[in-house]
Design a protein around this motif. Structure first.
Motif, short mmCIF file in Angstrom:
data_model
loop_
_atom_site.label_atom_id
_atom_site.label_comp_id
_atom_site.label_asym_id
_atom_site.label_seq_id
_atom_site.Cartn_x
_atom_site.Cartn_y
_atom_site.Cartn_z
N GLU A 1 0.80 -1.24 0.00
CA GLU A 1 0.00 0.00 0.00
C GLU A 1 0.83 1.29 0.00
O GLU A 1 0.53 2.19 -0.78
CB GLU A 1 -1.00 -0.02 1.15
N PRO A 2 1.85 1.46 0.85
CA PRO A 2 2.61 2.72 0.77
C PRO A 2 3.32 2.90 -0.56
O PRO A 2 3.42 4.02 -1.07
CB PRO A 2 3.59 2.62 1.94
N PHE A 3 3.80 1.80 -1.17
CA PHE A 3 4.44 1.92 -2.48
C PHE A 3 3.41 2.20 -3.56
O PHE A 3 3.70 2.93 -4.53
CB PHE A 3 5.24 0.64 -2.79
N ASN A 4 2.24 1.63 -3.41
CA ASN A 4 1.17 1.90 -4.36
C ASN A 4 0.75 3.37 -4.31
O ASN A 4 0.26 3.91 -5.30
CB ASN A 4 -0.02 0.99 -4.07
N ALA A 5 0.93 4.00 -3.17
CA ALA A 5 0.56 5.42 -3.02
C ALA A 5 1.57 6.35 -3.68
O ALA A 5 1.28 7.54 -3.85
CB ALA A 5 0.42 5.77 -1.53
N LEU A 6 2.76 5.83 -4.03
CA LEU A 6 3.72 6.65 -4.77
C LEU A 6 3.15 7.08 -6.11
O LEU A 6 2.35 6.35 -6.72
CB LEU A 6 5.01 5.86 -5.01
N ARG A 7 3.57 8.23 -6.60
CA ARG A 7 3.17 8.68 -7.92
C ARG A 7 4.24 8.20 -8.91
O ARG A 7 5.19 8.90 -9.23
CB ARG A 7 2.98 10.19 -7.92
N LEU A 8 4.05 6.94 -9.36
CA LEU A 8 5.09 6.23 -10.10
C LEU A 8 5.46 6.93 -11.40
O LEU A 8 6.59 6.80 -11.88
CB LEU A 8 4.64 4.80 -10.38
N GLU A 9 4.53 7.64 -12.01
CA GLU A 9 4.85 8.30 -13.29
C GLU A 9 5.96 9.33 -13.14
O GLU A 9 6.62 9.68 -14.13
CB GLU A 9 3.59 8.96 -13.85
N TYR A 10 6.19 9.80 -11.90
CA TYR A 10 7.26 10.78 -11.69
C TYR A 10 8.57 10.13 -11.25
O TYR A 10 9.52 10.83 -10.90
CB TYR A 10 6.80 11.84 -10.69
N LEU A 11 8.60 8.79 -11.25
CA LEU A 11 9.86 8.07 -10.97
C LEU A 11 10.59 7.72 -12.26
O LEU A 11 11.67 7.14 -12.21
CB LEU A 11 9.57 6.78 -10.19
N ILE A 12 10.01 8.04 -13.40
CA ILE A 12 10.63 7.67 -14.68
C ILE A 12 10.99 8.91 -15.49
O ILE A 12 11.08 8.86 -16.71
CB ILE A 12 9.70 6.76 -15.49
N CYS A 13 11.22 10.04 -14.78
CA CYS A 13 11.52 11.30 -15.46
C CYS A 13 13.01 11.58 -15.55
O CYS A 13 13.42 12.56 -16.18
CB CYS A 13 10.84 12.46 -14.73
N HIS A 14 13.84 10.72 -14.95
CA HIS A 14 15.29 10.92 -14.98
C HIS A 14 15.95 9.55 -15.13
O HIS A 14 15.54 8.59 -14.46
CB HIS A 14 15.76 11.61 -13.69
N HIS A 15 16.96 9.46 -15.97
CA HIS A 15 17.53 8.15 -16.28
C HIS A 15 18.16 7.48 -15.06
O HIS A 15 18.10 6.27 -14.90
CB HIS A 15 18.55 8.26 -17.41
N MET A 16 18.75 8.26 -14.14
CA MET A 16 19.35 7.66 -12.94
C MET A 16 18.28 7.15 -11.99
O MET A 16 18.45 6.10 -11.34
CB MET A 16 20.24 8.68 -12.23
N ASP A 17 17.16 7.88 -11.90
CA ASP A 17 16.06 7.40 -11.07
C ASP A 17 15.55 6.06 -11.59
O ASP A 17 15.33 5.12 -10.82
CB ASP A 17 14.91 8.42 -11.07
N MET A 18 15.37 5.98 -12.89
CA MET A 18 14.90 4.72 -13.49
C MET A 18 15.89 3.59 -13.24
O MET A 18 15.50 2.45 -12.96
CB MET A 18 14.67 4.91 -14.99
N LYS A 19 17.16 3.90 -13.35
CA LYS A 19 18.19 2.88 -13.14
C LYS A 19 18.07 2.26 -11.75
O LYS A 19 18.09 1.03 -11.59
CB LYS A 19 19.57 3.49 -13.33
N PHE A 20 17.92 3.10 -10.73
CA PHE A 20 17.85 2.59 -9.36
C PHE A 20 16.53 1.86 -9.10
O PHE A 20 16.51 0.81 -8.45
CB PHE A 20 18.02 3.73 -8.36
N VAL A 21 15.43 2.42 -9.59
CA VAL A 21 14.13 1.81 -9.35
C VAL A 21 14.05 0.42 -9.98
O VAL A 21 13.61 -0.55 -9.35
CB VAL A 21 12.99 2.71 -9.85
N PHE A 22 14.51 0.30 -11.21
CA PHE A 22 14.50 -1.00 -11.87
C PHE A 22 15.52 -1.93 -11.24
O PHE A 22 15.27 -3.14 -11.12
CB PHE A 22 14.78 -0.84 -13.37
#
Length: 520
Positions: free
Chosen positions: A293-314
């Motif tokens: 639930e807390p992760f589902n509450a994240l606004r995931l579309e804003y985690l893919i706006c920077h290539h380094m963010d995407m690298k860590f999340v994936f």
């Protein structure tokens, strides 16, 4: 004869002097000192002597409560007996009902109270019983929770109000979570609201490094904070993701106590998830389901706006890739629509839609002066800069020719924005807040507009929170649909093994594992 007469004069004179002294008939010269002493003596005689006595309240407290004189009821709790008086105990609705009803205790002079609440202590019972014999009570912050628990048991609103004041005044990093959980337990809505707002303001500023406080936050509370549009997300959504990742690690390893002076210790959670062998996203494992639930509450579309963010999340493989791919697809589709169909952008969206879908970002301004900044990441080709100058906060659509292929070439871009600025005291309690309404703006290239003029009551350091919506929001994602159906099934206590069909595949990541095996 003459000689005899002369000899008799001296003793007669001496005798006369003694007589005069005895009778006071001999006159002597009075000086000023004699006069003052005489007046002081007269004043002392006629001035009433004051003796400090106990006030009535003090007398009652000392004689009836401390000395237990003339007691007509004995109360035992937690193994201790208090000899008290029904007339004073009846100030409490709890005891008033007991002594004036048809209960067995009504006619007894000894009662035993079974204390089921572990927060109630002997000291808190002593303080609350004593308050019935006095018109005041001193509550230390260290004892406020036991006193509140005891006052709630005996339904003493006066003491509950006093505890509320103490808790609000002493809300800080050490107490905020504990006070919030306590307020939920005892139904104290004012403390609940105050502490929740304190956490919205400070969660990202403090708890990303203060792990001992972060680990105290329950799943329910963290979900509520992450879901709130009023959360001060310092920097970007990725900062919130990293905080959740650390919190998740403390749930798996409760004894994790990093040294705040050793930056490498703070990297342990990231290293753990990045090196995990299982290809199944952690949230879809049996251990991870509790924390969806807390992760589902994240606004995931804003985690893919920077290539380094995407690298860590994936790389962490905490969030199911299928959820992220959905947002990648929508993100790219939105970019194409803006670039080719000249979609104007959102204007006058419903407040609820704006609050749910806007990008949350923030910054701390430590001192006054000219400052400008942007939040990193590709923002649908809209480069927005915030400027603080002479207590005026403005926003500019920045457009440079050398970056034109990365930026939107539309003459005007529409978007919506809301700003909140807060100043804080030494306990990081909000002392003043100023915020704008939701503004619908349309900016040409390099155009700048003023968002607000800061009130003089705002004192640095300032915490700035900005909500931005630069594209039309999407409908409910596959991720949200899945979590909603999963919650329904888990609430019905259906075993995971019985969740069939596509949900089972998604739950255990079978489709992802199959794809990876095909690739290998």
């Amino acid at each position: 004869m003459g000689q005899i007469a002369s000899r008799l004069k001296e003793p007669l004179h001496t005798a006369g002097s003694v007589a005069e002294i005895i009778t006071g008939s001999r006159k002597r010269k009075r000086n000023d000192t004699d006069h003052v002493n005489h007046e002081e003596t007269q004043t002392d005689i006629h001035t009433p002597k004051k003796k400090r006595l106990l006030t009535t309240t003090q007398y009652i407290y000392q004689t009836l409560f401390k000395d237990e004189k003339n007691a007509d009821i004995s109360v035992m709790a937690l193994g201790k007996v208090w000899h008290l008086h029904k007339v004073y105990l009846c100030q409490s609705p709890y005891f008033n009902s007991m002594f004036n009803g048809s209960w067995r205790e009504t006619f007894q002079d000894f009662i035993s109270i079974e204390i089921m609440d572990s927060k109630i202590t002997l000291d808190s019972l002593q303080a609350v019983f004593g308050s019935l014999y006095s018109d005041e009570i001193e509550i230390e912050p260290s004892s406020v929770i036991p006193v509140l628990a005891t006052a709630t048991l005996f339904q003493l609103e006066r003491i509950i109000d006093k505890c509320t004041e103490v808790m609000i005044e002493t809300t800080n990093a050490e107490t905020a979570v504990l006070y919030y959980e306590t307020s939920c337990q005892y139904g104290n809505n004012l403390v609940k609201q105050t502490t929740f707002e304190w956490l919205l303001l400070n969660l990202l500023s403090l708890y990303n490094k203060q792990i001992k406080h972060l680990k105290l936050i329950s799943t329910e509370l963290l979900t509520a904070l992450v879901s709130s549009p009023n959360l001060y997300v310092m920097q970007t959504e990725f900062s919130l993701y990293t905080l959740l990742r650390t919190w998740l690690y403390t749930r798996i390893f409760p004894n994790f106590e990093p040294d705040e002076n050793k930056p490498d210790d703070l990297q342990i959670p990231q290293n753990f998830f990045a090196k995990r062998k299982d290809s199944c996203p952690f949230l879809l494992t049996e251990d991870g389901l509790t924390y969806i639930e807390p992760f589902n509450a994240l606004r995931l579309e804003y985690l893919i706006c920077h290539h380094m963010d995407m690298k860590f999340v994936f790389g962490d493989n905490i969030i199911p890739k299928k959820w992220l791919f959905y947002h990648v697809q929508n993100h790219w589709n939105t970019i194409l629509k803006i670039d080719h169909s000249h979609e104007p952008g959102p204007q006058n969206e419903d407040e609820a839609v704006f609050n749910k879908n806007s990008m949350r970002c923030g910054r701390t301004l430590m001192e006054p002066g000219y400052q400008k900044w942007r939040w990193t990441g590709f923002n649908f080709g809209l480069d927005l800069i915030l400027i603080s100058d002479q207590r005026v906060l403005s926003i500019r659509r920045h457009h440079r020719a050398e970056h034109e292929r990365l930026l939107s070439v539309q003459t005007k871009r529409q978007f919506m924005v809301k700003v909140s600025v807060s100043s804080i005291n030494s306990q990081r309690q909000r002392t003043f807040c100023q915020q704008t309404e939701i503004k619908s703006l349309s900016l040409e290239k390099n155009e700048e507009v003023q968002l607000l003029t800061m009130d003089p009551k705002l004192v640095h350091p300032l915490l700035i929170s900005v909500n931005l919506l630069v594209h039309h929001p999407n409908k409910m994602s596959e991720q949200e649909k899945f979590v909603e159906s999963l919650k329904d099934k888990l609430n019905l206590s259906i075993p995971i093994s019985e969740i069939g069909g596509d949900e089972t595949d998604l739950l255990f990541g079978r489709d992802l594992r199959h794809q990876e095996q095909q690739t290998e």
